[in-house]
Design a protein around this motif. Structure first.
Motif, PDB file in Angstrom:
ATOM      1  N   ILE A 173       0.835  -1.204   0.000  1.00 22.40           N
ATOM      2  CA  ILE A 173       0.000   0.000   0.000  1.00 22.40           C
ATOM      3  C   ILE A 173       0.870   1.254   0.000  1.00 22.40           C
ATOM      4  O   ILE A 173       0.610   2.221  -0.727  1.00 22.40           O
ATOM      5  CB  ILE A 173      -0.940  -0.008   1.216  1.00 22.40           C
ATOM      6  CG1 ILE A 173      -1.949  -1.152   1.084  1.00 22.40           C
ATOM      7  CG2 ILE A 173      -1.665   1.314   1.366  1.00 22.40           C
ATOM      8  CD1 ILE A 173      -2.826  -1.324   2.293  1.00 22.40           C
ATOM      9  N   LEU A 174       1.929   1.234   0.799  1.00 20.94           N
ATOM     10  CA  LEU A 174       2.826   2.389   0.868  1.00 20.94           C
ATOM     11  C   LEU A 174       3.538   2.613  -0.468  1.00 20.94           C
ATOM     12  O   LEU A 174       3.658   3.753  -0.937  1.00 20.94           O
ATOM     13  CB  LEU A 174       3.844   2.172   1.988  1.00 20.94           C
ATOM     14  CG  LEU A 174       4.737   3.348   2.364  1.00 20.94           C
ATOM     15  CD1 LEU A 174       3.912   4.516   2.862  1.00 20.94           C
ATOM     16  CD2 LEU A 174       5.751   2.921   3.422  1.00 20.94           C
ATOM     17  N   SER A 178       2.965   5.873  -2.929  1.00 19.60           N
ATOM     18  CA  SER A 178       4.091   6.768  -3.196  1.00 19.60           C
ATOM     19  C   SER A 178       4.371   6.924  -4.681  1.00 19.60           C
ATOM     20  O   SER A 178       5.025   7.890  -5.087  1.00 19.60           O
ATOM     21  CB  SER A 178       5.350   6.252  -2.488  1.00 19.60           C
ATOM     22  OG  SER A 178       5.718   4.985  -2.999  1.00 19.60           O
ATOM     23  N   THR A 179       3.908   5.985  -5.500  1.00 14.34           N
ATOM     24  CA  THR A 179       4.138   6.086  -6.937  1.00 14.34           C
ATOM     25  C   THR A 179       2.888   6.517  -7.694  1.00 14.34           C
ATOM     26  O   THR A 179       2.979   7.243  -8.687  1.00 14.34           O
ATOM     27  CB  THR A 179       4.612   4.734  -7.499  1.00 14.34           C
ATOM     28  OG1 THR A 179       3.675   3.705  -7.127  1.00 14.34           O
ATOM     29  CG2 THR A 179       5.980   4.389  -6.949  1.00 14.34           C
ATOM     30  N   SER A 180       1.714   6.081  -7.253  1.00 16.80           N
ATOM     31  CA  SER A 180       0.482   6.385  -7.973  1.00 16.80           C
ATOM     32  C   SER A 180      -0.144   7.691  -7.501  1.00 16.80           C
ATOM     33  O   SER A 180      -0.545   8.524  -8.313  1.00 16.80           O
ATOM     34  CB  SER A 180      -0.517   5.232  -7.804  1.00 16.80           C
ATOM     35  OG  SER A 180       0.020   4.025  -8.299  1.00 16.80           O
ATOM     36  N   ALA A 181      -0.263   7.859  -6.190  1.00 22.31           N
ATOM     37  CA  ALA A 181      -0.931   9.043  -5.669  1.00 22.31           C
ATOM     38  C   ALA A 181      -0.020  10.259  -5.639  1.00 22.31           C
ATOM     39  O   ALA A 181      -0.484  11.393  -5.767  1.00 22.31           O
ATOM     40  CB  ALA A 181      -1.462   8.767  -4.262  1.00 22.31           C
ATOM     41  N   SER A 205       0.084  16.752   3.638  1.00 26.57           N
ATOM     42  CA  SER A 205      -0.220  15.366   3.269  1.00 26.57           C
ATOM     43  C   SER A 205      -1.715  15.142   3.436  1.00 26.57           C
ATOM     44  O   SER A 205      -2.183  14.637   4.463  1.00 26.57           O
ATOM     45  CB  SER A 205       0.591  14.397   4.145  1.00 26.57           C
ATOM     46  OG  SER A 205       0.480  13.087   3.675  1.00 26.57           O
ATOM     47  N   ASP A 206      -2.453  15.521   2.422  1.00 25.30           N
ATOM     48  CA  ASP A 206      -3.910  15.460   2.460  1.00 25.30           C
ATOM     49  C   ASP A 206      -4.400  14.177   1.796  1.00 25.30           C
ATOM     50  O   ASP A 206      -3.671  13.525   1.050  1.00 25.30           O
ATOM     51  CB  ASP A 206      -4.490  16.679   1.743  1.00 25.30           C
ATOM     52  CG  ASP A 206      -5.907  16.993   2.191  1.00 25.30           C
ATOM     53  OD1 ASP A 206      -6.491  16.139   2.889  1.00 25.30           O
ATOM     54  OD2 ASP A 206      -6.431  18.064   1.858  1.00 25.30           O
ATOM     55  N   PHE A 207      -5.652  13.836   2.079  1.00 22.43           N
ATOM     56  CA  PHE A 207      -6.293  12.702   1.425  1.00 22.43           C
ATOM     57  C   PHE A 207      -7.024  13.186   0.177  1.00 22.43           C
ATOM     58  O   PHE A 207      -7.808  14.130   0.254  1.00 22.43           O
ATOM     59  CB  PHE A 207      -7.272  12.007   2.367  1.00 22.43           C
ATOM     60  CG  PHE A 207      -7.960  10.819   1.750  1.00 22.43           C
ATOM     61  CD1 PHE A 207      -7.275   9.644   1.531  1.00 22.43           C
ATOM     62  CD2 PHE A 207      -9.291  10.884   1.375  1.00 22.43           C
ATOM     63  CE1 PHE A 207      -7.895   8.551   0.962  1.00 22.43           C
ATOM     64  CE2 PHE A 207      -9.930   9.799   0.808  1.00 22.43           C
ATOM     65  CZ  PHE A 207      -9.218   8.624   0.596  1.00 22.43           C
ATOM     66  N   LEU A 229     -12.595   6.267 -10.842  1.00 24.43           N
ATOM     67  CA  LEU A 229     -11.876   6.881  -9.730  1.00 24.43           C
ATOM     68  C   LEU A 229     -10.614   7.536 -10.282  1.00 24.43           C
ATOM     69  O   LEU A 229      -9.658   6.857 -10.659  1.00 24.43           O
ATOM     70  CB  LEU A 229     -11.520   5.821  -8.691  1.00 24.43           C
ATOM     71  CG  LEU A 229     -10.921   6.304  -7.378  1.00 24.43           C
ATOM     72  CD1 LEU A 229     -11.939   7.108  -6.598  1.00 24.43           C
ATOM     73  CD2 LEU A 229     -10.455   5.134  -6.543  1.00 24.43           C
ATOM     74  N   THR A 230     -10.593   8.856 -10.371  1.00 24.25           N
ATOM     75  CA  THR A 230      -9.479   9.576 -10.987  1.00 24.25           C
ATOM     76  C   THR A 230      -8.477  10.111  -9.971  1.00 24.25           C
ATOM     77  O   THR A 230      -7.365  10.459 -10.349  1.00 24.25           O
ATOM     78  CB  THR A 230     -10.001  10.749 -11.825  1.00 24.25           C
ATOM     79  OG1 THR A 230     -10.776  11.622 -10.981  1.00 24.25           O
ATOM     80  CG2 THR A 230     -10.879  10.241 -12.959  1.00 24.25           C
ATOM     81  N   LYS A 231      -8.852  10.201  -8.727  1.00 22.28           N
ATOM     82  CA  LYS A 231      -7.931  10.721  -7.709  1.00 22.28           C
ATOM     83  C   LYS A 231      -8.191   9.981  -6.400  1.00 22.28           C
ATOM     84  O   LYS A 231      -9.303  10.011  -5.869  1.00 22.28           O
ATOM     85  CB  LYS A 231      -8.116  12.222  -7.517  1.00 22.28           C
ATOM     86  CG  LYS A 231      -7.124  12.849  -6.544  1.00 22.28           C
ATOM     87  CD  LYS A 231      -7.373  14.340  -6.354  1.00 22.28           C
ATOM     88  CE  LYS A 231      -7.145  15.113  -7.629  1.00 22.28           C
ATOM     89  NZ  LYS A 231      -7.284  16.570  -7.402  1.00 22.28           N
ATOM     90  N   PHE A 232      -7.170   9.305  -5.907  1.00 26.58           N
ATOM     91  CA  PHE A 232      -7.326   8.565  -4.662  1.00 26.58           C
ATOM     92  C   PHE A 232      -5.946   8.345  -4.061  1.00 26.58           C
ATOM     93  O   PHE A 232      -5.033   7.894  -4.748  1.00 26.58           O
ATOM     94  CB  PHE A 232      -8.006   7.212  -4.913  1.00 26.58           C
ATOM     95  CG  PHE A 232      -8.334   6.461  -3.648  1.00 26.58           C
ATOM     96  CD1 PHE A 232      -9.550   6.649  -3.022  1.00 26.58           C
ATOM     97  CD2 PHE A 232      -7.431   5.589  -3.090  1.00 26.58           C
ATOM     98  CE1 PHE A 232      -9.855   5.962  -1.849  1.00 26.58           C
ATOM     99  CE2 PHE A 232      -7.721   4.905  -1.932  1.00 26.58           C
ATOM    100  CZ  PHE A 232      -8.940   5.086  -1.310  1.00 26.58           C
ATOM    101  N   GLY A 233      -5.786   8.666  -2.800  1.00 22.90           N
ATOM    102  CA  GLY A 233      -4.532   8.407  -2.108  1.00 22.90           C
ATOM    103  C   GLY A 233      -4.133   9.556  -1.211  1.00 22.90           C
ATOM    104  O   GLY A 233      -4.824  10.570  -1.091  1.00 22.90           O
ATOM    105  N   THR A 234      -2.992   9.384  -0.571  1.00 23.74           N
ATOM    106  CA  THR A 234      -2.443  10.367   0.365  1.00 23.74           C
ATOM    107  C   THR A 234      -1.330  11.142  -0.322  1.00 23.74           C
ATOM    108  O   THR A 234      -0.402  10.548  -0.868  1.00 23.74           O
ATOM    109  CB  THR A 234      -1.901   9.676   1.621  1.00 23.74           C
ATOM    110  OG1 THR A 234      -2.949   8.913   2.217  1.00 23.74           O
ATOM    111  CG2 THR A 234      -1.394  10.687   2.622  1.00 23.74           C
ATOM    112  N   SER A 235      -1.424  12.454  -0.305  1.00 22.62           N
ATOM    113  CA  SER A 235      -0.458  13.297  -1.022  1.00 22.62           C
ATOM    114  C   SER A 235       0.767  13.556  -0.159  1.00 22.62           C
ATOM    115  O   SER A 235       0.794  13.282   1.044  1.00 22.62           O
ATOM    116  CB  SER A 235      -1.116  14.619  -1.422  1.00 22.62           C
ATOM    117  OG  SER A 235      -1.471  15.354  -0.265  1.00 22.62           O
ATOM    118  N   PHE A 236       1.801  14.113  -0.795  1.00 26.69           N
ATOM    119  CA  PHE A 236       3.039  14.518  -0.133  1.00 26.69           C
ATOM    120  C   PHE A 236       3.528  15.758  -0.865  1.00 26.69           C
ATOM    121  O   PHE A 236       4.234  15.667  -1.856  1.00 26.69           O
ATOM    122  CB  PHE A 236       4.068  13.384  -0.192  1.00 26.69           C
ATOM    123  CG  PHE A 236       5.358  13.675   0.529  1.00 26.69           C
ATOM    124  CD1 PHE A 236       5.504  13.341   1.863  1.00 26.69           C
ATOM    125  CD2 PHE A 236       6.415  14.281  -0.121  1.00 26.69           C
ATOM    126  CE1 PHE A 236       6.696  13.604   2.524  1.00 26.69           C
ATOM    127  CE2 PHE A 236       7.603  14.554   0.532  1.00 26.69           C
ATOM    128  CZ  PHE A 236       7.739  14.201   1.863  1.00 26.69           C
TER     129      PHE A 236
END
Length: 768
Positions: A173-174, A178-181, A205-207, A229-236
């Motif tokens: 998941i991590l 880190s590569t997709s989101a 680091s938003d959702f 689903l075009t945007k999903f994950g935790t940002s950095f």
């Protein structure tokens, strides 16, 4: 194998799009400034929104803006110095000499910028940034989940280790996030540069989540809109220190104590207008879009003038108030720097999220609650803002999606601690002062070492001539001047300062040599020890723990709270031990010591080589596992190099066991390794406290039936093996029967031969 870029199941997209399946999408707090599906919950009125903006400005925004002003000049100097664009006026301003010889020479040659050789800040920050990125991402990611060494696992074995599989799923998941989101490697480089330049780095680091209708071609060749689903994950996302405000008296590494951190991002208007709020499809969208189209701000310039004047007087920004900050404004708040931007604010407000009542004067007794507020407009200094989103804080454990890493945290530094750039800037100004002093001392050699009054007869005399007789009118029209540095120690001081500056800027030399080569000899052991004692190595561990450790924690929390089980299964692969949302209630141990591991890897590789060379005849050591460990430590793909069919058979048996618990049909393959399957499936049944046996006890008899099938296959192989031995003995006695000898069987390679069925049952598949 974990799937890093999963193909999402259609049911997963549909359940986010319309909520029709059995599992509804997660419910986020509604946008209080938008119309909800419930007619009894109208959006906040225009008057209430004005009160909230004025309340936030007076209580949070303006005090934090005012208290940050003394730091802005220092940050501007550091930024210009790191870019090698600082002017000579700034470089030599500490000498207080307008007739500086070096400055005049630079002016005469039209060189108004600092030379690259005059600054060590640019080189040092780039070196530290590059070496930190190299070490942090040398082994894929600088952070990963792992099982702590102190944790006991009585039921764990090579064939059955559910906790290890869950940790692998967490790392999948991590890695996927880190590569997709988000592009973690590129964004980390920006964060490292902020960290070494200013002494602090901020991360948002938003959702992220959004479902959009994408036009696709179906099997009949028709174009139809399909919800995806075009945007999903935790940002950095690193945030520059020039774009973020907070209370510097409170610690930045404990962001939850900050009453109202806020920052801005330059955002074009069309990006705001196309992000429409929808409670299901786009719960983080924006409202009040009609006001943006018509430039209908909450306050115009005239309406906000009275409030701004009062705030200027209160916080000492007027010319007739505090002299220290008279007329000063933050750079981005000045009218000449006005730009349309999206402001993100995290205020503590006395606002009831259910009724929408705002306790403006404090008489209603509404408790303070953390909110997420986004605004859009040209400048908060003029009040020209529109509230796009106002939601109650929905992050787990009451966290903020904002955190920081402080270079030198202590009780006095607050949010803005000393940095490598700041220390080097001090070194450089000292060296500059010494250079000026050195040039002045050189001038004493060529200039007359005396002062003469203009009315004295000695004014036109050659004072340096040998044996000259100096004529004067009195004792006060002539005198010998005292040199600045009669001892000649300026050069020594300048050399010492230069060495200190080089020590500060080149602290990575010990580990830089290690980074350029992969082999280590005995003569380099001292360098490895010095690298381990280097402050840069410890700082890499520190910045990784603060930046990436917090990011990994948020990925774990956010994914467990909002991700669907189908998505978890698609990301982590089909190994059977897929994480469930309830599994993510307990935090996993996060390893962030990539700097220390980089230094100790050379010694670890030497130890692995020594064990492999000295244990060629040892039977108690698993040489295959040692080779796998060494190859992985050297960044080789051990799964392709080491022929390990045993682990593949473990995965197959594990998948069969999990499918049996889930009620799915399972086919026992006659060609699979039945000895390994017996070990795996028996371990599943032995672990009575596992989630499988607790949640799906009805599947245990089915698993026992499979175990019996594997035992029958092993008995059949045993009988064939005995028949093969008998026919081989008969062939030796009668060569005419040699052509009837059956081929050797593959199953006998994983276990020693058993003499009877009782031994076969006791062995439960035999030894490895």
């Amino acid at each position: 194998m974990p799937i890093l870029n999963p193909s999402l199941p259609p049911t997963f997209v549909n359940k986010w799009a319309d909520g029709t399946p059995n599992r509804p999408p997660p419910q986020f707090p509604r946008n209080l400034v938008a119309q909800s599906n419930d007619p009894n919950l109208p959006p906040l009125s225009q008057e209430t929104q004005q009160q909230i903006l004025l309340w936030v400005s007076s209580r949070y925004l303006w005090p934090q803006i005012q208290e940050r002003l003394p730091f802005e000049r220092m940050w501007a100097s550091l930024l210009e110095m790191s870019r090698v664009t600082l002017t000579n006026d700034e470089l030599f301003s500490n000498t207080q000499q307008e007739d500086s010889r070096t400055k005049n020479a630079a002016d005469e040659s039209n060189r108004d910028k600092a030379r690259c050789t005059d600054t060590s800040i640019h080189d040092a920050i780039e070196r530290l940034t590059n070496i930190t990125r190299f070490i942090a991402f040398r082994d894929d990611l600088p952070i990963h989940f792992k099982i702590p060494d102190y944790m006991e696992q009585p039921m764990a074995s090579k064939e059955y280790n559910p906790l290890q599989e869950k940790v692998k799923a967490g790392n999948a998941i991590l890695s996927w996030n880190s590569t997709s989101a988000t592009n973690l490697k590129r964004q980390s480089t920006i964060a490292y540069r902020h960290h070494y330049t200013y002494g602090i780095a901020f991360i948002h680091s938003d959702f992220q989540f959004k479902v959009e209708n994408i036009t696709r071609r179906d099997n009949q060749g028709q174009f139809i809109p399909n919800p995806e689903l075009t945007k999903f994950g935790t940002s950095f996302d690193p945030i520059s220190i020039n774009k973020l405000w907070l209370n510097w008296r409170l610690p930045a590494y404990d962001m939850e104590k900050q009453p109202c951190p806020f920052f801005f991002q330059e955002t074009p208007r069309f990006a705001i207008l196309q992000n429409t709020y929808d409670p299901v499809l786009n719960p983080f969208g924006y409202a009040n879009l009609e006001n943006i189209k018509q430039d209908n701000w909450l306050y115009n310039e005239q309406a906000f003038q009275a409030a701004r004047t009062a705030l200027n007087i209160t916080f000492g920004m007027m010319e007739n108030s505090a002299p220290a900050n008279a007329g000063m404004l933050a750079q981005m708040l000045q009218p000449k720097h006005s730009v349309e931007a999206k402001w993100t604010v995290y205020p503590m407000l006395p606002l009831d999220p259910t009724t929408g009542q705002f306790d403006f004067d404090g008489k209603a007794g509404i408790p303070y609650t953390r909110f997420v507020m986004e605004m859009f407009g040209p400048n908060i200094h003029s009040g020209g803002q529109v509230i796009l989103r106002l939601q109650q804080n929905y992050y787990p454990k009451n966290q903020l999606p904002l955190y920081a890493s402080v270079h030198m945290p202590d009780l006095d530094s607050g949010a803005y601690a000393p940095s490598i750039g700041q220390l080097l800037y001090s070194h450089f100004k000292e060296i500059t002062l010494c250079k000026e002093q050195y040039f002045n001392n050189k001038d004493w050699i060529n200039d007359p070492p005396a002062w003469v009054q203009s009315s004295s007869p000695a004014l036109n005399m050659d004072l340096t001539k040998k044996g000259a007789k100096i004529t004067v009118n009195g004792p006060n029209d002539f005198g010998w001047r005292t040199p600045y540095d009669a001892t000649g120690s300026t050069v020594l001081l300048m050399r010492m300062l230069k060495e200190e500056s080089q020590t500060t800027s080149k602290a990575v030399d010990a580990i830089l040599g290690k980074a350029m080569g992969s082999r280590t000899s005995a003569t380099e052991a001292n360098n490895v020890y010095q690298a381990a004692m280097s402050g840069v190595t410890a700082d890499i561990d520190s910045v990784t723990e603060d930046l990436h450790g917090a990011y990994a924690q948020r990925v774990w929390d956010y994914t467990g709270l909002w991700a669907d089980p189908d998505l978890l299964k698609a990301i982590t692969g089909q190994l059977g031990f897929t994480l469930a949302p309830q599994d993510m209630w307990v935090n996993l141990y996060i390893s962030t010591d990539c700097g220390s591991q980089f230094v100790s890897k050379s010694l670890r590789q030497q130890n692995l080589r020594y064990i492999l060379e000295s244990s060629k005849m040892e039977t108690i050591l698993d040489r295959q596992a040692l080779w796998t460990e060494l190859l992985e430590d050297m960044n080789f793909n051990a799964k392709l190099i080491v022929n390990d069919g045993y682990s593949q058979q473990i995965q197959l048996a594990t998948m069969q066991s999990c499918q049996t618990y889930l009620g799915q049909p399972v086919f026992v393959d006659p060609d699979q390794d039945h000895a390994v399957a017996l070990k795996v499936k028996t371990s599943f049944i032995k672990d009575t406290e596992s989630q499988w046996n607790q949640q799906y006890p009805q599947a245990i008899p089915l698993l026992i039936q499979q175990i019996e099938q594997h035992q029958l296959f092993l008995q059949l192989f045993l009988q064939q093996q005995m028949l093969q031995q008998q026919m081989a003995m008969a062939a030796q006695q009668n060569p005419a029967l040699s052509f009837q000898t059956p081929p050797p069987l593959q199953q006998t390679s994983t276990m020693p031969p058993a003499m009877n069925g009782g031994q076969l049952a006791q062995q439960q598949g035999g030894a490895q």
